[in-house]
Design a protein around this motif. Structure first.
Motif, PDB file in Angstrom:
ATOM      1  N   THR A  10      -2.576   1.071  -2.242  1.00  0.00           N
ATOM      2  CA  THR A  10      -2.086   2.093  -2.974  1.00  0.00           C
ATOM      3  C   THR A  10      -2.071   3.495  -2.212  1.00  0.00           C
ATOM      4  N   LEU A  11      -3.052   3.614  -1.353  1.00  0.00           N
ATOM      5  CA  LEU A  11      -3.385   4.984  -0.997  1.00  0.00           C
ATOM      6  C   LEU A  11      -2.343   5.414  -0.018  1.00  0.00           C
ATOM      7  N   VAL A  12      -1.587   4.577   0.517  1.00  0.00           N
ATOM      8  CA  VAL A  12      -0.717   4.932   1.649  1.00  0.00           C
ATOM      9  C   VAL A  12       0.643   5.095   1.138  1.00  0.00           C
ATOM     10  N   CYS A  13       1.429   5.953   1.877  1.00  0.00           N
ATOM     11  CA  CYS A  13       2.948   6.293   1.374  1.00  0.00           C
ATOM     12  C   CYS A  13       3.725   5.228   1.622  1.00  0.00           C
ATOM     13  N   PHE A  42      -6.830  11.417   6.407  1.00  0.00           N
ATOM     14  CA  PHE A  42      -7.048  10.224   5.684  1.00  0.00           C
ATOM     15  C   PHE A  42      -6.051   9.315   6.023  1.00  0.00           C
ATOM     16  N   ILE A  43      -4.892   9.847   6.350  1.00  0.00           N
ATOM     17  CA  ILE A  43      -3.785   8.982   6.549  1.00  0.00           C
ATOM     18  C   ILE A  43      -3.988   8.233   8.049  1.00  0.00           C
ATOM     19  N   ASP A  44      -4.660   9.012   8.864  1.00  0.00           N
ATOM     20  CA  ASP A  44      -5.031   8.566  10.428  1.00  0.00           C
ATOM     21  C   ASP A  44      -5.972   7.609  10.019  1.00  0.00           C
ATOM     22  N   LEU A  45      -7.073   7.686   9.380  1.00  0.00           N
ATOM     23  CA  LEU A  45      -8.050   6.743   9.282  1.00  0.00           C
ATOM     24  C   LEU A  45      -7.630   5.529   8.374  1.00  0.00           C
ATOM     25  N   LEU A  46      -6.680   5.536   7.440  1.00  0.00           N
ATOM     26  CA  LEU A  46      -6.051   4.522   6.808  1.00  0.00           C
ATOM     27  C   LEU A  46      -5.335   3.708   7.749  1.00  0.00           C
ATOM     28  N   HIS A  94      -4.617  -8.332 -14.861  1.00  0.00           N
ATOM     29  CA  HIS A  94      -5.262  -8.165 -16.343  1.00  0.00           C
ATOM     30  C   HIS A  94      -4.703  -7.266 -17.235  1.00  0.00           C
ATOM     31  N   ARG A  95      -4.375  -5.912 -16.410  1.00  0.00           N
ATOM     32  CA  ARG A  95      -3.904  -4.673 -17.289  1.00  0.00           C
ATOM     33  C   ARG A  95      -3.002  -4.130 -16.485  1.00  0.00           C
ATOM     34  N   LYS A  96      -2.030  -3.556 -17.017  1.00  0.00           N
ATOM     35  CA  LYS A  96      -0.996  -2.778 -16.560  1.00  0.00           C
ATOM     36  C   LYS A  96      -1.505  -1.419 -15.915  1.00  0.00           C
ATOM     37  N   LEU A  97      -0.771  -1.033 -14.989  1.00  0.00           N
ATOM     38  CA  LEU A  97      -1.492   0.024 -14.102  1.00  0.00           C
ATOM     39  C   LEU A  97      -0.294   1.184 -13.978  1.00  0.00           C
ATOM     40  N   ARG A  98      -1.067   2.314 -14.219  1.00  0.00           N
ATOM     41  CA  ARG A  98      -0.025   3.658 -13.923  1.00  0.00           C
ATOM     42  C   ARG A  98      -0.345   4.341 -12.541  1.00  0.00           C
ATOM     43  N   THR A  99       0.772   4.540 -11.849  1.00  0.00           N
ATOM     44  CA  THR A  99       0.804   5.155 -10.604  1.00  0.00           C
ATOM     45  C   THR A  99       0.888   6.461 -10.616  1.00  0.00           C
ATOM     46  N   CYS A 100      -0.175   7.075 -10.182  1.00  0.00           N
ATOM     47  CA  CYS A 100      -0.492   8.545 -10.228  1.00  0.00           C
ATOM     48  C   CYS A 100      -0.084   9.248  -8.894  1.00  0.00           C
ATOM     49  N   GLN A 101      -0.091  10.674  -8.743  1.00  0.00           N
ATOM     50  CA  GLN A 101       0.013  11.324  -7.747  1.00  0.00           C
ATOM     51  C   GLN A 101      -1.190  11.595  -7.120  1.00  0.00           C
ATOM     52  N   VAL A 102      -1.478  11.697  -5.554  1.00  0.00           N
ATOM     53  CA  VAL A 102      -2.203  11.883  -5.100  1.00  0.00           C
ATOM     54  C   VAL A 102      -2.137  13.019  -3.820  1.00  0.00           C
ATOM     55  N   ILE A 103      -2.837  13.937  -3.702  1.00  0.00           N
ATOM     56  CA  ILE A 103      -2.644  15.130  -2.805  1.00  0.00           C
ATOM     57  C   ILE A 103      -3.623  15.085  -1.519  1.00  0.00           C
ATOM     58  N   ASP A 104      -3.202  14.956  -0.473  1.00  0.00           N
ATOM     59  CA  ASP A 104      -4.033  15.316   0.628  1.00  0.00           C
ATOM     60  C   ASP A 104      -4.018  16.400   1.263  1.00  0.00           C
ATOM     61  N   LEU A 105      -4.740  17.282   1.134  1.00  0.00           N
ATOM     62  CA  LEU A 105      -4.655  18.999   1.742  1.00  0.00           C
ATOM     63  C   LEU A 105      -4.472  18.664   3.226  1.00  0.00           C
ATOM     64  N   SER A 106      -4.962  17.701   3.837  1.00  0.00           N
ATOM     65  CA  SER A 106      -4.765  17.759   5.484  1.00  0.00           C
ATOM     66  C   SER A 106      -3.444  17.032   5.776  1.00  0.00           C
ATOM     67  N   LYS A 107      -2.595  16.560   4.715  1.00  0.00           N
ATOM     68  CA  LYS A 107      -1.355  16.001   5.115  1.00  0.00           C
ATOM     69  C   LYS A 107      -0.388  16.163   3.843  1.00  0.00           C
ATOM     70  N   GLN A 108       0.084  17.542   3.585  1.00  0.00           N
ATOM     71  CA  GLN A 108       0.600  17.706   2.378  1.00  0.00           C
ATOM     72  C   GLN A 108       2.137  17.434   2.323  1.00  0.00           C
ATOM     73  N   ASN A 109       2.423  17.103   3.635  1.00  0.00           N
ATOM     74  CA  ASN A 109       4.222  16.597   3.457  1.00  0.00           C
ATOM     75  C   ASN A 109       4.013  15.008   3.302  1.00  0.00           C
ATOM     76  N   THR A 110       2.736  14.476   3.077  1.00  0.00           N
ATOM     77  CA  THR A 110       2.851  13.016   3.115  1.00  0.00           C
ATOM     78  C   THR A 110       2.399  12.980   1.458  1.00  0.00           C
ATOM     79  N   THR A 111       3.186  11.715   0.740  1.00  0.00           N
ATOM     80  CA  THR A 111       2.997  11.478  -0.724  1.00  0.00           C
ATOM     81  C   THR A 111       1.923  10.264  -0.771  1.00  0.00           C
ATOM     82  N   PHE A 112       0.994  10.454  -1.248  1.00  0.00           N
ATOM     83  CA  PHE A 112       0.098   9.420  -1.823  1.00  0.00           C
ATOM     84  C   PHE A 112       0.070   9.097  -3.138  1.00  0.00           C
ATOM     85  N   ARG A 113      -0.374   8.024  -3.501  1.00  0.00           N
ATOM     86  CA  ARG A 113      -0.515   7.630  -4.958  1.00  0.00           C
ATOM     87  C   ARG A 113      -1.601   6.600  -5.195  1.00  0.00           C
ATOM     88  N   CYS A 114      -2.227   6.557  -6.196  1.00  0.00           N
ATOM     89  CA  CYS A 114      -3.261   5.781  -6.743  1.00  0.00           C
ATOM     90  C   CYS A 114      -2.821   4.905  -8.201  1.00  0.00           C
TER      91      CYS A 114
END
Length: 393
Positions: A10-13, A42-46, A94-114
């Motif tokens: 879920t960490l990658v766009c 983080f996107i590079d490392l992922l 087991h449980r329903k998941l909520r997908t939330c916004q994640v912001i990486d300041l080093s790649k602000q033009n890339t949308t992450f989520r958790c």
């Protein structure tokens, strides 16, 4: 329990496909780890860890993950901002998941989520965040949830205590979950509870006159701060205990002049930070850090005029973990600044001391609050993913 080497999907766009890699999976570990050291986000490392099994293994065994964390900013989790992700599962089995916004300041033009279990967000009370995991409790039940994978660990039920009201003032891990040294510490009004991870027993330490509000690790020791902003060394063995560190406040003050200060480790310094309200035109608040000087018999808090090559990160909930990052210009950030995460807008940026007015963005929402508090609802917070910690830390 989630394997520490597992890459959170879920960490990658977007799914990062790398083709034409004949022979690349056989590159020597030394070369692969030199690539890791040069990664700038983080996107590079992922992308690196997701390339193939051998590259993921090289990342998992990388010996300097703590260095990575000081060179890259933490990720900003915004649980109140939902994002669409039709290709991601809606539950973890087991449980329903909520997908939330994640912001990486080093790649602000890339949308992450958790993805965080909805039940955890809606039914449990936030107690803290540590090593990439949310710590939540309710009715003496606790759950430790990986922020990005949704993997959960459920300790035994907390023992009964003398607390009249169910409230959890802090929750922290002493090491990554998979580490044999990991303990979960939960603070209530009258007790500090310790669960050695994987055991079936909680240990309780009765508090005298003040609850524990924060625990940090500094120079190999655990430092706890109570409601009156006294600090202690915390020991886990042979039994749970606290030893007060007698300190002298700045300017000869008899007590802390701030209302709700917080501790943060910044390189070789342990800082206490808080704000004061400005009534003049310009920045509405001024933040000032003070470092703990233990070179004298009576430890002293000494003002730090500038943080030089460091930036600090903090959220609005007292129980969210503050972080520091070195050389923020490498990812487009600002040195000697504080990044404050908010609920209504992603963040505000504050210069320390005399730089407060120069750094302040006058377009910032004037109704933002800067006094950290305890919230039932999970607030925006800064997190380093669990995969960026080593089990031997």
């Amino acid at each position: 329990m989630q394997s520490p080497s597992k890459l959170p999907d879920t960490l990658v766009c977007e799914s990062i496909a790398v083709s034409g890699l004949q022979g690349w999976e056989d590159l020597p570990d030394g070369l692969l780890q030199s690539i890791i050291a040069l990664s700038g986000s983080f996107i590079d490392l992922l992308a690196f860890a997701g390339t193939c099994r051998s590259w993921r293994a090289a990342f998992s065994s990388y010996p300097s993950k703590s260095t990575i964390r000081t060179m890259l900013p933490p990720l900003l989790i915004r649980p109140n901002v939902r994002v669409k992700a039709p290709h991601l599962p809606s539950n973890n089995g087991h449980r329903k998941l909520r997908t939330c916004q994640v912001i990486d300041l080093s790649k602000q033009n890339t949308t992450f989520r958790c993805q965080i279990p909805k039940e955890t967000l809606q039914m449990m009370h936030f107690a803290g965040c540590s090593y990439g995991h949310l710590i939540c409790c309710r009715r003496r039940y606790c759950v430790v949830v990986d922020v990005f994978s949704g993997a959960e660990v459920s300790p035994p039920r907390l023992p009964s205590s003398n607390d009249r009201e169910e409230f959890y003032y802090s929750g922290t891990l002493t090491a990554p979950l998979a580490s044999p040294k990991s303990h979960l510490l939960i603070s209530t009004q009258t007790s500090l509870f310790d669960w050695p991870v994987g055991s079936d027993t909680w240990f309780e330490f009765q508090l005298d006159d003040a609850r524990i509000e924060q625990i940090v690790e500094f120079n190999g020791k655990f430092i706890a701060m109570d409601y009156h902003y006294r600090i202690y060394t915390l020991q886990l063995a042979p039994r749970l205990g606290l030893q007060e560190i007698k300190t002298e406040w700045w300017d000869g003050m008899a007590e802390c002049p701030y209302l709700r200060p917080w501790l943060v480790v910044c390189g070789d310094m342990l800082l206490i930070v808080d704000h004061c309200i400005n009534l003049s035109y310009g920045a509405p608040v001024t933040y000032r850090p003070y470092r703990l000087d233990m070179s004298t018999k009576l430890a002293k808090w000494v003002e730090v005029k500038k943080l030089d090559n460091w930036a600090l990160f903090v959220g609005g909930d007292v129980r969210s973990t503050p972080f520091s990052c070195m050389n923020p210009e490498l990812w487009g950030g600002k040195r000697n600044c504080l990044y404050y995460a908010h609920y209504s807008q992603p963040m505000s940026i504050h210069g320390f001391g005399d730089q407060a007015d120069a750094v302040w963005d006058r377009s910032t929402d004037p109704d933002l609050l800067y006094k950290r508090n305890w919230y039932r609802q999970l607030q925006a917070l800064w997190v380093y993913p669990s995969m960026f910690y080593s089990d031997d830390e």
